[in-house]
Design an enzyme around this catalytic site. Structure first.
Site, PDB file in Angstrom:
ATOM      1  N   SER A 129       0.730  -1.203  -0.087  1.00 41.29           N
ATOM      2  CA  SER A 129      -0.009  -0.146  -0.083  1.00 41.29           C
ATOM      3  C   SER A 129       1.251   1.452   0.228  1.00 41.29           C
ATOM      4  O   SER A 129       0.463   2.878  -0.319  1.00 41.29           O
ATOM      5  CB  SER A 129      -0.537  -0.084   1.443  1.00 41.29           C
ATOM      6  OG  SER A 129      -1.723  -1.253   0.997  1.00 41.29           O
TER       7      SER A 129
ATOM      8  N   VAL B 163      18.795 -20.158  -1.088  1.00 44.63           N
ATOM      9  CA  VAL B 163      19.935 -21.341  -0.159  1.00 44.63           C
ATOM     10  C   VAL B 163      18.697 -22.254  -0.408  1.00 44.63           C
ATOM     11  O   VAL B 163      17.829 -22.207  -0.816  1.00 44.63           O
ATOM     12  CB  VAL B 163      19.131 -20.102   1.089  1.00 44.63           C
ATOM     13  CG1 VAL B 163      19.688 -21.244   2.233  1.00 44.63           C
ATOM     14  CG2 VAL B 163      19.600 -18.936   0.860  1.00 44.63           C
TER      15      VAL B 163
ATOM     16  N   HIS C 239       1.794   4.293   8.148  1.00 46.15           N
ATOM     17  CA  HIS C 239       1.052   3.740   9.218  1.00 46.15           C
ATOM     18  C   HIS C 239       1.454   5.059  10.674  1.00 46.15           C
ATOM     19  O   HIS C 239       2.519   4.805  11.180  1.00 46.15           O
ATOM     20  CB  HIS C 239       1.158   2.782   9.394  1.00 46.15           C
ATOM     21  CG  HIS C 239       0.338   1.326   8.471  1.00 46.15           C
ATOM     22  ND1 HIS C 239      -1.009   1.569   8.012  1.00 46.15           N
ATOM     23  CD2 HIS C 239       1.252   0.765   7.710  1.00 46.15           C
ATOM     24  CE1 HIS C 239      -1.338   1.100   7.170  1.00 46.15           C
ATOM     25  NE2 HIS C 239      -0.311   0.527   6.915  1.00 46.15           N
TER      26      HIS C 239
ATOM     27  N   CYS D  38       9.878   7.914 -21.846  1.00 43.32           N
ATOM     28  CA  CYS D  38       8.806   7.066 -21.254  1.00 43.32           C
ATOM     29  C   CYS D  38       7.546   8.384 -21.033  1.00 43.32           C
ATOM     30  O   CYS D  38       8.187   9.761 -20.967  1.00 43.32           O
ATOM     31  CB  CYS D  38       9.109   6.686 -20.433  1.00 43.32           C
ATOM     32  SG  CYS D  38       7.575   6.820 -19.525  1.00 43.32           S
TER      33      CYS D  38
ATOM     34  N   ILE E 163       6.538 -10.234   8.997  1.00 40.45           N
ATOM     35  CA  ILE E 163       6.991  -8.649   8.668  1.00 40.45           C
ATOM     36  C   ILE E 163       5.957  -8.934   7.590  1.00 40.45           C
ATOM     37  O   ILE E 163       6.179  -8.305   6.565  1.00 40.45           O
ATOM     38  CB  ILE E 163       8.375  -8.436   8.764  1.00 40.45           C
ATOM     39  CG1 ILE E 163       9.116  -9.084   9.220  1.00 40.45           C
ATOM     40  CG2 ILE E 163       8.067  -7.444   8.043  1.00 40.45           C
ATOM     41  CD1 ILE E 163       9.216  -8.444  11.141  1.00 40.45           C
ATOM     42  N   GLU E 164       4.723  -8.385   8.187  1.00 45.97           N
ATOM     43  CA  GLU E 164       3.191  -8.211   7.551  1.00 45.97           C
ATOM     44  C   GLU E 164       3.283  -6.629   7.334  1.00 45.97           C
ATOM     45  O   GLU E 164       4.412  -5.779   8.374  1.00 45.97           O
ATOM     46  CB  GLU E 164       2.177  -8.763   7.316  1.00 45.97           C
ATOM     47  CG  GLU E 164       1.943  -9.116   8.908  1.00 45.97           C
ATOM     48  CD  GLU E 164       0.918 -10.351   8.964  1.00 45.97           C
ATOM     49  OE1 GLU E 164      -0.165 -10.172   8.492  1.00 45.97           O
ATOM     50  OE2 GLU E 164       0.610 -10.824   9.619  1.00 45.97           O
TER      51      GLU E 164
END
Length: 474
Positions: free
Chosen positions: A45, A172, A49, A399, A335-336
């Site tokens: 997002s 890994v 926060h 662009c 880690i969200e």
């Protein structure tokens, strides 16, 4: 033999690397993809926060508040876009007003400053396009928006220039715990380290479970988004949430630091850790739920949709600790959200743990400042003329949607840890991120990449691996 190896070049791994580069240490970041910021860090997002949502006393609450406080200074040091636009949590039902008060009280307990509950009249003055059903809102002026690509890339570049090595396309395969440290088998060979930092995102459980008897499970939680053209960028000025539900903060509507309008995410638990496809049902849900909080959204201006994965662990809190049965192995997993906000604080904490464990001394050559790329569209006419006179490539627009020049694309490739693919160029310059979504500029960008890297055009990829754009030539 390294002192420290960090697995994962997302925002958390790069934040740890940057903070660790303050010390005399032989460190390396290994990443299975072809660039930094290729996982959760590239599809989220883009919100900083305020910190009112996380459970009081949790790691999420602690690192959210600390990361938010650090973000402004970090943006100045590392030269990436960040804006404190403030956030609003809108209450749409009279029965939910009590929940809004509870959220306010939680924010106060978490230490969030200047929170206020707004009545409908003040809310409408702040956001004229707020829903007709909106009764009140929690206002957090410390909330903000950031570019997750440029934040992660800035952290990585600064870590690299301060001495941290990076190895890409390195997966890994196995980890063996030794008497002092770890031996890591990868697809590129063997490496050894005294300490190992697990910042592998949705694959964090797999890395953890290679060394510990105490197993964990990371659930990929998919979130779909819709991105609107810059013509819609001023539809709201703050980040507009709706009261949180079972799966987090729900669908938000927010401006971006680049001037677009972003809506999302959904929240669906899946099993595929590469499942970033969008769905008809998911995008319809985003449009419907976004419209509940904000009216008259010009959905016809949508230019793209995408999905990202959050690394959800059943405790629903960040796990930042040395593993009990694996000395010198530190987890940064689960880690969200609000992980992007928290990354600077997590980086500081983990680097302190490493410093204490290895008794590290300071790096006398550490440089905190990093200068970002020249952005022609942000310069004044006089400044643009001066840049083009010095290097005419900055006057050749490649662009057209984002007004990105050939000089900027070349810079993106030549910079420390420079771009090696179309997506790498896009994340650094925004070439291909505009209305036509690279339909016009991609052939020229491919030509520049091929020329700079000494490869054939058919060898250029979208995002590394087998994602070749040209199938071949007859």
């Amino acid at each position: 033999m390294y002192d420290v190896i960090i697995v994962g070049a997302g925002v958390t791994g790069c934040a740890v690397a940057r903070e660790l580069s303050r010390y005399r240490v032989k460190a390396c970041v290994i990443e299975k993809e072809e660039d930094v910021c290729c996982g959760t860090s590239k599809a989220n997002s883009a919100i900083v926060h305020a910190g009112f949502d996380a459970k009081t006393g949790s790691n999420m609450a602690r690192y959210n508040l600390e990361g938010n406080a650090l973000m402004g200074e970090l943006a100045e040091e590392l030269d990436f876009p960040f804006k404190r636009n403030g956030s609003l949590v809108v209450c749409l039902e009279k029965d939910s007003l009590e929940k809004l008060t509870e959220l306010y009280e939680r924010g106060v307990n978490n230490g969030v400053k200047n929170l206020r509950i707004l009545g409908r009249e003040e809310l409408i003055r702040m956001e004229p396009n707020i829903s007709d059903e909106a009764l009140a809102a929690l206002y957090a002026p410390t909330g903000g928006i950031v570019c997750p690509f440029q934040l992660t890339i800035a952290l990585a570049e600064n870590a690299y220039t301060n001495g941290v090595a990076f190895q890409f396309n390195t997966k890994v395969l196995h980890i063996e715990q030794e008497h002092e440290g770890y031996t890591i088998k990868t697809n590129k060979g063997i490496c050894k380290t005294k300490m190992l930092i697990n910042a592998a995102g949705v694959y964090g459980d797999e890395i953890h479970n290679m060394v510990s008897k105490e197993k964990i499970t990371i659930i990929p939680r998919a979130g779909e988004y819709c991105l609107l053209d810059k013509k819609a960028g001023n539809h709201v000025h703050h980040t507009v949430f709706q009261l949180p539900g079972r799966y987090g903060k729900g669908v938000l509507v927010t401006p971006t630091v680049h001037g677009n309008l972003l809506m999302g995410p959904t929240a669906v638990d899946i099993t595929d850790k590469e499942g970033t496809n969008t769905t008809k049902e998911g995008l319809e849900a985003v449009l419907k739920m976004a419209g509940n909080g904000v009216k008259n959204i010009p959905n016809r201006l949508m230019i793209t949709s995408f999905a990202g994965l959050r690394a959800h662990e059943k405790r629903h809190d960040f796990i930042i600790e040395e593993v009990t049965d694996a000395p010198g192995f530190i987890d940064c997993v689960g880690i969200e959200s609000p992980g992007l906000t928290s990354a600077p604080a997590i980086g500081r904490r983990v680097s302190e743990m490493i410093r204490e464990y290895l008794s590290l001394s300071g790096n006398p050559d550490f440089t905190a400042a990093r200068k970002g790329m020249i952005s022609m569209r942000r310069l004044s006419p006089v400044e643009r003329e001066a840049v083009m006179e010095k290097n005419p490539a900055y006057g050749a627009i490649v662009c057209r949607c984002e007004m990105i020049s050939e000089g900027e694309i070349i810079d993106a490739i030549r910079r420390p840890l420079g771009a090696r693919s179309l997506d790498g160029v896009k994340r650094r310059t925004r070439a291909g991120a505009g209305r036509c979504q690279s339909g016009f500029c991609s052939p020229k960008v491919m030509e520049i990449i091929a020329g700079e890297l000494g490869m054939k055009a058919e060898e250029v990829t979208k995002c590394g691996g087998e994602s070749k754009v040209i199938a071949g030539r007859k």
